[in-house]
Motif scaffolding. Structure first.
Motif, mmCIF file in Angstrom:
data_model
loop_
_atom_site.group_PDB
_atom_site.id
_atom_site.type_symbol
_atom_site.label_atom_id
_atom_site.label_comp_id
_atom_site.label_asym_id
_atom_site.label_seq_id
_atom_site.Cartn_x
_atom_site.Cartn_y
_atom_site.Cartn_z
ATOM 1 N N THR A 86 0.824 -1.208 0.000
ATOM 2 C CA THR A 86 0.000 0.000 0.000
ATOM 3 C C THR A 86 0.862 1.263 0.000
ATOM 4 O O THR A 86 0.573 2.238 -0.690
ATOM 5 N N GLY A 87 1.968 1.222 0.785
ATOM 6 C CA GLY A 87 2.842 2.397 0.853
ATOM 7 C C GLY A 87 3.444 2.763 -0.486
ATOM 8 O O GLY A 87 3.514 3.932 -0.851
ATOM 9 N N SER A 88 3.867 1.756 -1.255
ATOM 10 C CA SER A 88 4.473 2.041 -2.550
ATOM 11 C C SER A 88 3.420 2.538 -3.537
ATOM 12 O O SER A 88 3.695 3.383 -4.391
ATOM 13 N N LEU A 89 2.183 2.014 -3.431
ATOM 14 C CA LEU A 89 1.096 2.499 -4.281
ATOM 15 C C LEU A 89 0.761 3.947 -3.937
ATOM 16 O O LEU A 89 0.527 4.776 -4.828
ATOM 17 N N ARG A 90 0.751 4.248 -2.655
ATOM 18 C CA ARG A 90 0.519 5.624 -2.220
ATOM 19 C C ARG A 90 1.597 6.550 -2.756
ATOM 20 O O ARG A 90 1.316 7.630 -3.282
ATOM 21 N N ASP A 91 2.848 6.121 -2.637
ATOM 22 C CA ASP A 91 3.958 6.945 -3.100
ATOM 23 C C ASP A 91 3.915 7.143 -4.613
ATOM 24 O O ASP A 91 4.226 8.230 -5.111
ATOM 25 N N HIS A 92 3.531 6.093 -5.334
ATOM 26 C CA HIS A 92 3.395 6.198 -6.791
ATOM 27 C C HIS A 92 2.324 7.233 -7.150
ATOM 28 O O HIS A 92 2.543 8.103 -8.008
#
Length: 234
Positions: A4-10
């Motif tokens: 989820t964190g990487s999707l948020r950052d993307h």
């Protein structure tokens, strides 16, 4: 599957770039379902990204109704200049106290890039290089509290530079050269005065341009009430 964190950052990085580079104009409606599909993320990381952008002043969230790109009104421009004039002149003074051949190397590199971009006449590259030059002075000041205050303003400052790209780039580059030389020479008072004058000189033309991209009658509630999907023609 991405965390989820990487999707948020993307989602955060993509939307931030689109806003700062004015692919999404001030006041533009941000439709969650469209953005989630376009970025291939669920609404949870998208909403987290929107909250991060709101904290930087790039997005306005209307509780229970939706989000839009922050309008960036003339009043917002004035408020930004009020802070920049004071805090960036302080940064220039502190940078001058710490100037050495080694510490100035990153700022010299930023200055060279700004000069190269100006010579090439590349408006987008000029805006990015000028923002990086100002940010490097903050870094050179080496004051954690100042860095903490200015950090959230960095994206909004670059956004302003891109929205005001029609200003004379050669004049701005010359002013940066003067500021760089004063910092390198360790002239604290002159560097602070130069930084203040340089930023203050941009206030009036930026306010004039703000009237061309900002709608004084904008109503966030009305914009976010519209649930229509965006189409390629929008």
């Amino acid at each position: 599957m991405k965390e989820t964190g990487s999707l948020r950052d993307h989602a955060y990085e993509t939307l931030k770039r689109r806003i700062v580079e004015v692919e999404l104009a001030p006041g533009a409606r941000l439709v969650e379902r469209d953005l989630a599909a376009e970025l291939n993320v669920s609404r949870i990381p998208l909403r987290e990204a929107l909250r991060m952008l709101a904290a930087e002043g790039l997005v306005l969230i209307v509780p229970g109704k939706g989000a839009l790109v922050a309008p960036f009104t003339p009043a917002d421009v004035r408020h930004l200049f009020d802070l920049r004039e004071v805090l960036e002149s302080l940064a220039a003074r502190l940078a001058a106290t710490r100037a050495s051949e080694a510490s100035m190397a990153p700022l010299a590199a930023r200055m060279a890039e700004a000069r190269s971009a100006t010579d090439a006449g590349d408006a987008q590259r000029i805006a990015s290089a000028n923002a990086a030059f100002h940010a490097e002075i903050i870094a050179l000041a080496d004051n954690p509290l100042l860095t903490g205050i200015m950090g959230p303003l960095a994206a909004r400052t670059e956004w302003l530079f891109r929205l005001t790209a029609s200003r004379d780039p050669a004049e701005q580059c010359a002013e940066h050269e003067e500021l760089y030389n004063l910092i390198a020479a360790g002239n604290e008072a002159a560097a602070a005065a130069c930084a203040f004058a340089h930023i203050a000189a941009g206030r009036a033309p930026s306010l004039a341009l703000a009237g061309t991209w900002s709608d004084a009658e904008i109503d966030p509630d009305e914009i976010t009430r519209t649930r229509r999907r965006r189409t390629p023609a929008d």
